[in-house]
Motif scaffolding. Structure first.
Motif, PDB file in Angstrom:
ATOM      1  N   ASN A  94       4.476  30.628  -6.365  1.00 28.36           N
ATOM      2  CA  ASN A  94       3.132  30.062  -6.465  1.00 28.36           C
ATOM      3  C   ASN A  94       3.228  28.549  -6.668  1.00 28.36           C
ATOM      4  O   ASN A  94       4.184  28.051  -7.270  1.00 28.36           O
ATOM      5  N   ALA A  96       0.479  25.390  -7.808  1.00 24.81           N
ATOM      6  CA  ALA A  96      -0.855  24.884  -8.139  1.00 24.81           C
ATOM      7  C   ALA A  96      -0.760  23.564  -8.892  1.00 24.81           C
ATOM      8  O   ALA A  96      -1.707  22.783  -8.872  1.00 24.81           O
ATOM      9  N   THR A 121      -2.418  26.843  -3.726  1.00 19.74           N
ATOM     10  CA  THR A 121      -3.855  26.629  -3.849  1.00 19.74           C
ATOM     11  C   THR A 121      -4.271  25.567  -2.830  1.00 19.74           C
ATOM     12  O   THR A 121      -3.459  24.724  -2.418  1.00 19.74           O
ATOM     13  N   HIS A 145      -3.855  31.088  -2.240  1.00 22.32           N
ATOM     14  CA  HIS A 145      -3.918  31.344  -3.688  1.00 22.32           C
ATOM     15  C   HIS A 145      -5.221  30.797  -4.280  1.00 22.32           C
ATOM     16  O   HIS A 145      -5.245  30.382  -5.439  1.00 22.32           O
ATOM     17  N   SER A 146      -6.281  30.806  -3.444  1.00 19.40           N
ATOM     18  CA  SER A 146      -7.597  30.253  -3.791  1.00 19.40           C
ATOM     19  C   SER A 146      -7.542  28.731  -3.694  1.00 19.40           C
ATOM     20  O   SER A 146      -6.465  28.147  -3.498  1.00 19.40           O
ATOM     21  N   SER A 148      -9.104  26.407  -6.151  1.00 14.67           N
ATOM     22  CA  SER A 148      -8.984  25.707  -7.449  1.00 14.67           C
ATOM     23  C   SER A 148      -8.427  26.581  -8.567  1.00 14.67           C
ATOM     24  O   SER A 148      -8.443  26.174  -9.728  1.00 14.67           O
ATOM     25  N   HIS A 149      -7.935  27.781  -8.224  1.00 15.70           N
ATOM     26  CA  HIS A 149      -7.325  28.687  -9.207  1.00 15.70           C
ATOM     27  C   HIS A 149      -8.281  29.049 -10.351  1.00 15.70           C
ATOM     28  O   HIS A 149      -7.922  28.966 -11.541  1.00 15.70           O
ATOM     29  N   GLU A 163     -13.905  29.982  -2.286  1.00 16.12           N
ATOM     30  CA  GLU A 163     -12.553  29.680  -2.760  1.00 16.12           C
ATOM     31  C   GLU A 163     -11.501  30.097  -1.730  1.00 16.12           C
ATOM     32  O   GLU A 163     -10.539  29.368  -1.480  1.00 16.12           O
ATOM     33  N   PRO A 187      -5.811  34.380  -8.404  1.00 14.59           N
ATOM     34  CA  PRO A 187      -5.419  33.562  -9.561  1.00 14.59           C
ATOM     35  C   PRO A 187      -5.274  34.441 -10.798  1.00 14.59           C
ATOM     36  O   PRO A 187      -6.090  35.348 -11.018  1.00 14.59           O
ATOM     37  N   TYR A 188      -4.235  34.192 -11.558  1.00 14.38           N
ATOM     38  CA  TYR A 188      -3.951  34.956 -12.781  1.00 14.38           C
ATOM     39  C   TYR A 188      -3.706  36.445 -12.489  1.00 14.38           C
ATOM     40  O   TYR A 188      -3.640  37.253 -13.424  1.00 14.38           O
ATOM     41  N   HIS A 245       7.495  30.232  -9.614  1.00 11.88           N
ATOM     42  CA  HIS A 245       6.659  29.052  -9.404  1.00 11.88           C
ATOM     43  C   HIS A 245       7.519  27.857  -9.006  1.00 11.88           C
ATOM     44  O   HIS A 245       8.666  27.733  -9.461  1.00 11.88           O
ATOM     45  N   SER A 249       3.510  23.103 -15.389  1.00  7.48           N
ATOM     46  CA  SER A 249       2.159  22.702 -15.776  1.00  7.48           C
ATOM     47  C   SER A 249       2.160  21.517 -16.736  1.00  7.48           C
ATOM     48  O   SER A 249       3.187  21.174 -17.338  1.00  7.48           O
TER      49      SER A 249
END
Length: 284
Positions: A94, A96, A121, A145-146, A148-149, A163, A187-188, A245, A249
């Motif tokens: 992933n 983002a 994303t 992955h959409s 904006s998550h 999205e 997301p999530y 990932h 973050s």
């Protein structure tokens, strides 16, 4: 050995060419009998006939998953495991936040000749179009992955559709090209039957994961490379889908998954597993 279809096509080609030559010779031989006007018409008609193809063109085959039912076989499900009994696993990443670990990940995947699918994303694609193109150029698949998550449960139906659609447009605008797949990851990993149906209606299959290494938590979240490797291997089974990932973050640059990947790939090989491309679900 040539296949029967190619052999038959070439016999048909030879027969048609001989027939055309014979007709042409006869027309020329009888020109004085028929007269120049009629002969010219017949020769023109013969020239307009389409030339036969050198090989028979096979009819396009529909996409099929390993169970032979096509992309739609993945609809209506979270798809956390690939339907197979073989020792096969799929790697997914992933993205983002940032791309801090991407170069290391791509280098290791190339060294091991291992394919992967990267779920990005739309916001990430907008900020890092060069990264999108780099992943595509390396031969890996790109998933949605959409944009904006967000938490999908907090959105309206129109908001959820927006999205998905805007993320798809962002990937394509960034230069993803043919690397774009009809795969979506919530997301999530917060799914629901109703939301999966909405995604399916947009032409996407939901692809989640068997296990997450949790490397994204970083050392601040109590994770280490050893723990990330252990989580991946603990989930190992035929058809397992591993989630990792490419970045970190909150501005961090430490990417545990990038450091864990060489050990994970080495252990997979040692245990008799091979890494497969999720896009094989779409091919016969």
């Amino acid at each position: 050995m040539r296949s029967p279809s190619v052999f038959t096509a070439r016999r048909l080609l030879t027969r048609r060419l001989l027939t055309r030559r014979l007709l042409t010779r006869r027309l020329l031989a009888r020109r004085l009998t028929w007269g120049p006007g009629l002969c010219a018409v017949l020769l023109w008609a013969l020239a307009q006939a389409p030339a036969p193809q050198s090989e028979a063109r096979a009819a396009p085959r529909p996409a099929a998953t390993v169970d032979g039912k096509g992309l739609r076989a993945l609809f209506g499900s979270e798809n956390r495991v690939i339907p197979t009994r073989e020792r096969e696993v799929a790697l997914t990443f992933n993205a983002a936040w940032n791309d801090a670990g991407l170069d290391s990940i791509l280098k290791e995947l190339a060294r091991r000749h291992a394919p992967a699918t990267f779920f990005l994303t739309g916001d990430f694609a907008d900020r890092h179009p060069a990264v999108v193109r780099k992943i595509a150029a390396a031969g890996h698949g790109l998933g949605n992955h959409s944009f904006s998550h967000p938490h999908f449960k907090d959105l309206t139906r129109a908001g959820r559709q927006h999205e998905v659609a805007t993320a798809d447009r962002a990937l394509r605008a960034a230069g993803a090209g043919g690397a774009v797949t009809p795969f979506f990851r919530f997301p999530y990993s917060q799914t629901s039957p109703a939301h999966i149906r909405e995604v399916n209606a947009l032409g996407f299959a939901d692809i989640e994961f068997t296990a997450d290494t949790n490397g994204w938590k970083g050392t601040a979240g109590g994770m280490t490379v050893d723990r990330a490797v252990d989580r991946a291997l603990h989930a190992l089974r035929p058809g397992a889908v591993l989630q990792m990932h490419v970045g970190a973050s909150h501005g961090r640059t430490e990417v545990i998954d990038a450091r864990a990947l060489p050990r994970i790939l080495k252990a997979l090989t040692a245990r008799g597993y091979r890494v497969i491309d999720l896009r094989t679900l779409l091919t016969p």
